[in-house]
Design a protein around this motif. Sequence first.
Motif, PDB file in Angstrom:
ATOM      1  N   LYS A 196       0.993  -1.186   0.054  1.00 17.29           N
ATOM      2  CA  LYS A 196       0.017  -0.028  -0.107  1.00 17.29           C
ATOM      3  C   LYS A 196       0.779   1.288  -0.025  1.00 17.29           C
ATOM      4  N   LEU A 197       1.762   1.370   0.785  1.00 17.65           N
ATOM      5  CA  LEU A 197       2.645   2.458   0.971  1.00 17.65           C
ATOM      6  C   LEU A 197       3.543   2.749  -0.441  1.00 17.65           C
ATOM      7  N   ASP A 198       4.012   1.444  -1.046  1.00 13.76           N
ATOM      8  CA  ASP A 198       4.671   1.583  -2.115  1.00 13.76           C
ATOM      9  C   ASP A 198       3.871   2.085  -3.368  1.00 13.76           C
ATOM     10  N   ALA A 199       2.643   1.807  -3.464  1.00 10.25           N
ATOM     11  CA  ALA A 199       1.431   2.249  -4.307  1.00 10.25           C
ATOM     12  C   ALA A 199       1.272   3.561  -4.161  1.00 10.25           C
ATOM     13  N   LEU A 200       1.043   4.154  -3.048  1.00  2.74           N
ATOM     14  CA  LEU A 200       0.860   5.507  -2.669  1.00  2.74           C
ATOM     15  C   LEU A 200       2.141   6.457  -2.947  1.00  2.74           C
ATOM     16  N   GLY A 201       3.226   5.760  -3.245  1.00  5.64           N
ATOM     17  CA  GLY A 201       4.571   6.555  -3.677  1.00  5.64           C
ATOM     18  C   GLY A 201       5.693   6.784  -2.553  1.00  5.64           C
ATOM     19  N   TYR A 202       5.382   6.048  -1.481  1.00  9.73           N
ATOM     20  CA  TYR A 202       6.587   6.299  -0.244  1.00  9.73           C
ATOM     21  C   TYR A 202       7.743   5.489  -1.033  1.00  9.73           C
ATOM     22  N   ARG A 203       8.840   6.221  -0.850  1.00 10.01           N
ATOM     23  CA  ARG A 203      10.098   5.780  -1.168  1.00 10.01           C
ATOM     24  C   ARG A 203      11.152   5.971  -0.071  1.00 10.01           C
ATOM     25  N   GLY A 204      10.895   6.184   1.149  1.00 13.66           N
ATOM     26  CA  GLY A 204      11.706   6.403   2.107  1.00 13.66           C
ATOM     27  C   GLY A 204      12.089   5.260   2.653  1.00 13.66           C
ATOM     28  N   ASP A 205      12.744   5.277   3.737  1.00 15.12           N
ATOM     29  CA  ASP A 205      13.286   4.089   4.604  1.00 15.12           C
ATOM     30  C   ASP A 205      12.384   3.381   5.254  1.00 15.12           C
ATOM     31  N   TYR A 206      12.655   2.277   5.583  1.00 13.31           N
ATOM     32  CA  TYR A 206      11.883   1.244   6.464  1.00 13.31           C
ATOM     33  C   TYR A 206      12.832   0.648   7.366  1.00 13.31           C
ATOM     34  N   SER A 207      12.547   0.478   8.675  1.00 16.02           N
ATOM     35  CA  SER A 207      13.592   0.054   9.814  1.00 16.02           C
ATOM     36  C   SER A 207      13.021  -0.826  10.633  1.00 16.02           C
ATOM     37  N   PHE A 208      13.458  -1.914  10.894  1.00 15.59           N
ATOM     38  CA  PHE A 208      12.999  -2.738  11.767  1.00 15.59           C
ATOM     39  C   PHE A 208      13.014  -2.855  13.255  1.00 15.59           C
ATOM     40  N   GLU A 209      12.006  -2.325  13.568  1.00 18.22           N
ATOM     41  CA  GLU A 209      12.015  -1.942  15.050  1.00 18.22           C
ATOM     42  C   GLU A 209      11.585  -3.065  16.062  1.00 18.22           C
ATOM     43  N   VAL A 210      12.316  -4.115  16.327  1.00 16.83           N
ATOM     44  CA  VAL A 210      12.191  -5.227  17.039  1.00 16.83           C
ATOM     45  C   VAL A 210      12.631  -5.518  18.366  1.00 16.83           C
ATOM     46  N   PHE A 211      11.848  -5.291  19.478  1.00 22.01           N
ATOM     47  CA  PHE A 211      12.176  -5.236  20.924  1.00 22.01           C
ATOM     48  C   PHE A 211      11.765  -6.772  20.981  1.00 22.01           C
ATOM     49  N   ASN A 212      12.992  -7.632  21.412  1.00 20.58           N
ATOM     50  CA  ASN A 212      12.571  -8.839  21.654  1.00 20.58           C
ATOM     51  C   ASN A 212      13.588  -9.402  22.795  1.00 20.58           C
ATOM     52  N   ASP A 213      13.197  -9.888  23.770  1.00 20.89           N
ATOM     53  CA  ASP A 213      14.145 -10.258  24.948  1.00 20.89           C
ATOM     54  C   ASP A 213      15.053 -11.337  24.579  1.00 20.89           C
ATOM     55  N   ASP A 214      14.499 -12.541  23.801  1.00 23.49           N
ATOM     56  CA  ASP A 214      15.271 -13.433  23.375  1.00 23.49           C
ATOM     57  C   ASP A 214      16.625 -13.083  22.616  1.00 23.49           C
ATOM     58  N   TYR A 215      16.169 -12.311  21.679  1.00 17.12           N
ATOM     59  CA  TYR A 215      17.270 -11.487  20.677  1.00 17.12           C
ATOM     60  C   TYR A 215      18.347 -11.045  21.574  1.00 17.12           C
ATOM     61  N   GLN A 216      17.923 -10.411  22.885  1.00 16.17           N
ATOM     62  CA  GLN A 216      19.087  -9.566  23.623  1.00 16.17           C
ATOM     63  C   GLN A 216      20.033 -10.610  24.158  1.00 16.17           C
ATOM     64  N   GLN A 217      19.606 -11.806  24.076  1.00 22.42           N
ATOM     65  CA  GLN A 217      20.453 -12.886  24.611  1.00 22.42           C
ATOM     66  C   GLN A 217      21.097 -13.774  23.653  1.00 22.42           C
ATOM     67  N   LEU A 218      21.194 -13.661  22.348  1.00 22.61           N
ATOM     68  CA  LEU A 218      21.813 -14.183  21.472  1.00 22.61           C
ATOM     69  C   LEU A 218      22.795 -13.376  20.617  1.00 22.61           C
ATOM     70  N   PRO A 219      23.685 -14.197  19.907  1.00 17.07           N
ATOM     71  CA  PRO A 219      25.115 -13.553  19.338  1.00 17.07           C
ATOM     72  C   PRO A 219      24.566 -12.707  18.454  1.00 17.07           C
ATOM     73  N   LEU A 220      25.340 -11.720  18.311  1.00 14.03           N
ATOM     74  CA  LEU A 220      24.765 -10.422  17.209  1.00 14.03           C
ATOM     75  C   LEU A 220      24.666 -10.859  15.732  1.00 14.03           C
ATOM     76  N   PRO A 221      25.498 -11.604  15.240  1.00 17.76           N
ATOM     77  CA  PRO A 221      25.684 -12.087  13.914  1.00 17.76           C
ATOM     78  C   PRO A 221      24.334 -12.769  13.507  1.00 17.76           C
ATOM     79  N   PHE A 222      23.839 -13.633  14.493  1.00 18.07           N
ATOM     80  CA  PHE A 222      22.607 -14.559  14.255  1.00 18.07           C
ATOM     81  C   PHE A 222      21.463 -13.890  14.134  1.00 18.07           C
ATOM     82  N   VAL A 223      21.171 -12.433  15.181  1.00 20.69           N
ATOM     83  CA  VAL A 223      20.109 -11.905  14.950  1.00 20.69           C
ATOM     84  C   VAL A 223      20.105 -10.883  13.924  1.00 20.69           C
TER      85      VAL A 223
END
Length: 299
Positions: A241-268
């Motif tokens: 929908k955003l693409d069809a409307l003409g949005y061409r800006g950035d997308y960022s993954f905002e992922v708050f996740n307690d499990d990911y905070q305990q895992l190796p950075l390259p894996f996440v």
Amino acid sequence: MHPQIARNVADFGMDTITLAGPLEAKLQAVRAAGFTQIMLAARDIVGHPGGMEVAVQAVRDSGLRVTGFQVLRDFEGLSGHLHSYKVEIAKQMVLMAHALGAKVLLACSSTSQHATGDVDAIARDLRKLAMLAIPYGIRVAFEGLSWGRHINEYHQSWDVVQRADCPNLGIGIDSYHIVATQTPLDALDDIDPAKIYLVQLADFMWNEVRTAQERMETARHFRVFPGEGVHSAELTALVLKLDALGYRGDYSFEVFNDDYQQLPLPFVAGRAWDSAVWLAEGVLRRSVPLPGQMRLRRT
């Protein structure tokens, strides 16, 4: 990788809040995974053991473009000494964003019981905030939290941004809040895509979050990357929908996740990269996979 897919993947970035560890390690993991941009959280900068100047230099040395800087909370709708206090906080946030080369400062709708619901007062405060950022070439993206006291859906954010009528004031869209509240996408048709300054994406692992408390708990602890949860269809619809409307800006993954905070950075970071590739190949290339069929990295 096909040039079009590579361009589409470059539209996606990670957020430092997902990763554990020191800033330099986060930046290295994000860059090594393939990303070219990073969304920065204030705590990563001010909490650096070497101080803010060292943190800023680390960001510059990483070669990653700064998607934006977050987050200014509970700014609008206050009065008297509370308003004056928040103005001083906002000034410092703007200065930090400028030092980092961030062109977008994210501000979230207020949850304060002391904030008024008067939309004209809210618009006036947002105009003041945007004016503080103008001399530094920074745009302010105002995002409605799904548990916001008065502004809790994206069309409400757009309404007050229009009322404020400031050239560097726009909105931020967070897929989590749209999906969690099951907000229809129809109102996106009324928004100028040039005024959408940032889109944050995340999924989660269950179908419904019925109360504000449930939304907060899920948002702060249990988000996952797009394609990993049970809302792939909704995320696909939003991005298309955003693409069809003409949005061409950035997308960022905002992922708050307690499990990911305990895992190796390259894996996440690798999982995040797989999500970006899924979106670039499957969504922005218009070949939409079925929910849950994202190809995840094998370890």
